[in-house]
Design a protein around this motif. Structure first.
Motif, PDB file in Angstrom:
ATOM      1  N   SER A  86       0.826  -1.211   0.000  1.00 50.49           N
ATOM      2  CA  SER A  86       0.000   0.000   0.000  1.00 50.49           C
ATOM      3  C   SER A  86       0.857   1.257   0.000  1.00 50.49           C
ATOM      4  O   SER A  86       0.588   2.209  -0.734  1.00 50.49           O
ATOM      5  CB  SER A  86      -0.918   0.037   1.225  1.00 50.49           C
ATOM      6  OG  SER A  86      -1.874  -0.968   1.170  1.00 50.49           O
ATOM      7  N   ILE A  87       1.888   1.248   0.818  1.00 49.24           N
ATOM      8  CA  ILE A  87       2.768   2.410   0.896  1.00 49.24           C
ATOM      9  C   ILE A  87       3.552   2.579  -0.404  1.00 49.24           C
ATOM     10  O   ILE A  87       3.636   3.679  -0.954  1.00 49.24           O
ATOM     11  CB  ILE A  87       3.692   2.291   2.121  1.00 49.24           C
ATOM     12  CG1 ILE A  87       2.844   2.381   3.395  1.00 49.24           C
ATOM     13  CG2 ILE A  87       4.778   3.352   2.107  1.00 49.24           C
ATOM     14  CD1 ILE A  87       3.562   1.965   4.663  1.00 49.24           C
TER      15      ILE A  87
ATOM     16  N   GLY B  55       1.172   3.759  -3.110  1.00 48.23           N
ATOM     17  CA  GLY B  55       0.836   5.167  -2.925  1.00 48.23           C
ATOM     18  C   GLY B  55       1.941   6.083  -3.421  1.00 48.23           C
ATOM     19  O   GLY B  55       1.685   7.074  -4.121  1.00 48.23           O
ATOM     20  N   ILE B  56       3.170   5.757  -3.085  1.00 48.17           N
ATOM     21  CA  ILE B  56       4.310   6.560  -3.533  1.00 48.17           C
ATOM     22  C   ILE B  56       4.465   6.462  -5.049  1.00 48.17           C
ATOM     23  O   ILE B  56       4.664   7.473  -5.734  1.00 48.17           O
ATOM     24  CB  ILE B  56       5.593   6.120  -2.804  1.00 48.17           C
ATOM     25  CG1 ILE B  56       5.497   6.481  -1.315  1.00 48.17           C
ATOM     26  CG2 ILE B  56       6.829   6.755  -3.442  1.00 48.17           C
ATOM     27  CD1 ILE B  56       6.577   5.860  -0.457  1.00 48.17           C
TER      28      ILE B  56
ATOM     29  N   LEU C 138       1.851   8.564  -6.759  1.00 43.38           N
ATOM     30  CA  LEU C 138       2.164   9.990  -6.663  1.00 43.38           C
ATOM     31  C   LEU C 138       3.278  10.368  -7.644  1.00 43.38           C
ATOM     32  O   LEU C 138       3.208  11.417  -8.291  1.00 43.38           O
ATOM     33  CB  LEU C 138       2.565  10.350  -5.237  1.00 43.38           C
ATOM     34  CG  LEU C 138       1.420  10.399  -4.232  1.00 43.38           C
ATOM     35  CD1 LEU C 138       1.956  10.632  -2.826  1.00 43.38           C
ATOM     36  CD2 LEU C 138       0.424  11.481  -4.608  1.00 43.38           C
TER      37      LEU C 138
ATOM     38  N   PRO D  59      -4.685   8.754  -6.131  1.00 40.18           N
ATOM     39  CA  PRO D  59      -3.494   9.176  -5.377  1.00 40.18           C
ATOM     40  C   PRO D  59      -3.808   9.470  -3.909  1.00 40.18           C
ATOM     41  O   PRO D  59      -4.858  10.037  -3.606  1.00 40.18           O
ATOM     42  CB  PRO D  59      -3.048  10.440  -6.111  1.00 40.18           C
ATOM     43  CG  PRO D  59      -3.568  10.272  -7.495  1.00 40.18           C
ATOM     44  CD  PRO D  59      -4.874   9.532  -7.355  1.00 40.18           C
ATOM     45  N   VAL D  60      -2.948   9.063  -3.044  1.00 39.82           N
ATOM     46  CA  VAL D  60      -2.953   9.153  -1.568  1.00 39.82           C
ATOM     47  C   VAL D  60      -4.037   8.319  -0.891  1.00 39.82           C
ATOM     48  O   VAL D  60      -3.994   8.141   0.316  1.00 39.82           O
ATOM     49  CB  VAL D  60      -2.976  10.610  -1.013  1.00 39.82           C
ATOM     50  CG1 VAL D  60      -1.854  11.415  -1.555  1.00 39.82           C
ATOM     51  CG2 VAL D  60      -4.298  11.295  -1.192  1.00 39.82           C
ATOM     52  N   LEU D  61      -4.996   7.790  -1.634  1.00 37.49           N
ATOM     53  CA  LEU D  61      -6.044   6.986  -1.002  1.00 37.49           C
ATOM     54  C   LEU D  61      -5.481   5.690  -0.431  1.00 37.49           C
ATOM     55  O   LEU D  61      -5.998   5.177   0.575  1.00 37.49           O
ATOM     56  CB  LEU D  61      -7.173   6.691  -1.992  1.00 37.49           C
ATOM     57  CG  LEU D  61      -8.445   6.084  -1.414  1.00 37.49           C
ATOM     58  CD1 LEU D  61      -9.039   6.995  -0.341  1.00 37.49           C
ATOM     59  CD2 LEU D  61      -9.463   5.843  -2.505  1.00 37.49           C
ATOM     60  N   SER D  62      -4.420   5.172  -1.008  1.00 36.09           N
ATOM     61  CA  SER D  62      -3.848   3.928  -0.486  1.00 36.09           C
ATOM     62  C   SER D  62      -3.310   4.114   0.929  1.00 36.09           C
ATOM     63  O   SER D  62      -3.334   3.183   1.734  1.00 36.09           O
ATOM     64  CB  SER D  62      -2.758   3.391  -1.403  1.00 36.09           C
ATOM     65  OG  SER D  62      -1.647   4.242  -1.425  1.00 36.09           O
ATOM     66  N   PHE D  63      -2.844   5.311   1.258  1.00 36.67           N
ATOM     67  CA  PHE D  63      -2.355   5.560   2.619  1.00 36.67           C
ATOM     68  C   PHE D  63      -3.493   5.502   3.626  1.00 36.67           C
ATOM     69  O   PHE D  63      -3.383   4.900   4.686  1.00 36.67           O
ATOM     70  CB  PHE D  63      -1.649   6.918   2.698  1.00 36.67           C
ATOM     71  CG  PHE D  63      -0.493   7.056   1.752  1.00 36.67           C
ATOM     72  CD1 PHE D  63       0.611   6.211   1.843  1.00 36.67           C
ATOM     73  CD2 PHE D  63      -0.503   8.015   0.758  1.00 36.67           C
ATOM     74  CE1 PHE D  63       1.679   6.331   0.965  1.00 36.67           C
ATOM     75  CE2 PHE D  63       0.564   8.149  -0.120  1.00 36.67           C
ATOM     76  CZ  PHE D  63       1.648   7.298  -0.018  1.00 36.67           C
TER      77      PHE D  63
END
Length: 133
Positions: free
Chosen positions: A23-24, A27-28, A31, A103-107
């Motif tokens: 997930s991290i 997410g990166i 982005l 974007p960023v939703l995985s965090f």
């Protein structure tokens, strides 16, 4: 009605640990892809996409896009593995996949999934319950 099959807590926690890392990383990677696309089409792309694109950003995009695709596929496989170990419904599986698309939703999705895993492991019977007793 028969009792539900117990979950394997160790396997579920191991699967979640892998999913958390994915997930991290996803997410990166997403982005980075968004930044590359912005640089390619908005900042250096001019008014007409695909015609006046900076050759540098076109090259970066052509290299990073498949890498991101591979990272997303790994994320999906690890999400599927977690879904199978936790024996969740289809809606939860689709939600796990959706977390990796925006974007960023995985965090945020990783945090939400962590809470769901912990709640389910506390509430549902596990194979390790007998060892604790």
């Amino acid at each position: 009605m028969p009792a539900p099959r117990p979950l394997d807590e160790v396997a579920a926690r191991t699967s979640f640990a892998r999913f958390r890392v994915a997930s991290i990383v996803e997410g990166i990677a997403l982005l980075v892809l968004v930044v590359i696309m912005l640089m390619r089409y908005v900042v250096f792309g001019g008014d007409v996409p695909f015609t006046s694109v900076s050759p540098f950003w076109e090259q970066v995009s052509s290299v990073w896009s498949p890498i991101h695709g591979l990272i997303y596929m790994v994320y999906v496989v690890l999400g599927f593995d977690l879904w199978m170990k936790m024996r969740w419904g289809l809606g939860r599986m689709l939600l796990l996949m959706f977390f990796g698309v925006i974007p960023v939703l995985s965090f945020f999705g990783e945090r939400w999934t962590h809470q769901k895993v912990e709640a389910d492991l506390a509430r549902r019977p596990t194979l390790q319950d007998e060892d604790r007793a």
